[in-house]
Design an enzyme around this catalytic site. Sequence first.
Site, PDB file in Angstrom:
ATOM      1  N   ASN A  84      21.969  30.886  40.732  1.00  0.00           N
ATOM      2  CA  ASN A  84      22.351  31.750  41.847  1.00  0.00           C
ATOM      3  C   ASN A  84      22.661  30.989  43.131  1.00  0.00           C
ATOM      4  O   ASN A  84      23.332  31.510  44.018  1.00  0.00           O
ATOM      5  CB  ASN A  84      21.242  32.777  42.130  1.00  0.00           C
ATOM      6  N   HIS A 115      22.929  45.504  40.993  1.00  0.00           N
ATOM      7  CA  HIS A 115      23.467  45.332  42.353  1.00  0.00           C
ATOM      8  C   HIS A 115      24.276  44.059  42.528  1.00  0.00           C
ATOM      9  O   HIS A 115      24.916  43.860  43.563  1.00  0.00           O
ATOM     10  CB  HIS A 115      22.344  45.415  43.390  1.00  0.00           C
ATOM     11  N   THR A 153       9.717  58.136  34.355  1.00  0.00           N
ATOM     12  CA  THR A 153      10.928  58.944  34.248  1.00  0.00           C
ATOM     13  C   THR A 153      12.145  58.122  34.650  1.00  0.00           C
ATOM     14  O   THR A 153      12.153  57.456  35.685  1.00  0.00           O
ATOM     15  CB  THR A 153      10.821  60.186  35.159  1.00  0.00           C
ATOM     16  N   CYS A 172      16.212  35.759  48.337  1.00  0.00           N
ATOM     17  CA  CYS A 172      14.777  36.010  48.303  1.00  0.00           C
ATOM     18  C   CYS A 172      14.002  35.052  49.185  1.00  0.00           C
ATOM     19  O   CYS A 172      12.830  35.239  49.439  1.00  0.00           O
ATOM     20  CB  CYS A 172      14.261  35.930  46.870  1.00  0.00           C
TER      21      CYS A 172
END
Length: 380
Positions: free
Chosen positions: A151, A201, A237, A325
């Site tokens: 990355n 994303h 869910t 990050c």
Amino acid sequence: MERIYLDNAATTPMHPKVIEETLTVMQSHFGNPSSIHSFGRESRKLLDDARTVLAKSIGAKQTEILITSGGTEADNTAIIGVAEANKHRGRHIITTAIEHHAVLHTCAFLEKQGYEVTYLPVDVRGKISFEDLQQALREDTILVTIMFGNNEVGTIQEIQKVGAMLKDHSAFFHTDAVQAYGILSIDVSELGVDLLSVSSHKINGPKGIGFLYVREGVKITPLLYGGEQERKRRAGTENIPGIVGFAKAAELAYESLETKVETYLSFKRRIIDIFLEENIPFSVNGDTNSALPHVLNISFPGTNVEAMLVNLDLAGIAVSSGSACTAGSIDPSHVLVAMFGKGADQTKNSIRFSFGMNNTVEQVEKAARETSKIVKRLIR
């Protein structure tokens, strides 16, 4: 002032068609996919259809796709899940020194639980040595986790070669493909991977959704407990709007793959050409022969990364010093430290440009010219 976003390796804007698809689902389908009534069945169909699209994008079976909240959860699930399910066979894991922190910090957590982790070094291109990997493999090695494309510098590892090497070993093979997915063609059977992590994303999809490919027959211990969703591998869910949006983003990403790759490569060439024209000192970090097309990491001798980032931001240009990050951290990039050594100039003066769907050649040219002006000012 026009603002130019060249930090697409950190995150990408949602594609208008993805927004449209996601919004439609949010407005029209709120049923719980686990419910047996018509509202639930409608949501279940959306979930199944999206899962089929995602599976097809990497040549997998629908049942091998485990929906997660993103790349971080996918990495955690792969590493901790495999380790805990197979600790009776051994407690040794192999990874690399340049992994995303979602992998490195997970491995550090497992070390505290009594596992042993070998961190493979890389050369100045960011490549691992296959001799090092071969020597690190042991009878009690249960997992090898090596990222597909880095990355920060874009270096692509030879994942297929690693898969072939591990074919006759009992260790499972995981790859973090968060940066490679939607940019490179991926077929899990050809690669020989057992687990593969992806995040929405990074490909113009919604945030907070991703998936982990888990090859049929690979057992993992769940991180979440509750219901029996995701074939009892991840309770909770399902986020139907996010999953549908993710599937749409994946469709769009792979429809335009060849054109997109060529466009990003042309952006790289143009930036480098302008730096040469402007006669500024610079060098490209990473493997120039095997790198992600949308990531360009440049070292500017005589500058420092903080001054560069501030000046570029004032000029309306959004770039990065590496991983999102660690944004705001004064610590040098662990990737560049692994490549060049602690204290090396590249760890203090390198900038990452990363391209996406909204970028134009005019924006790239402007960014390169502005960068050149800033470099000249700082090294005066």
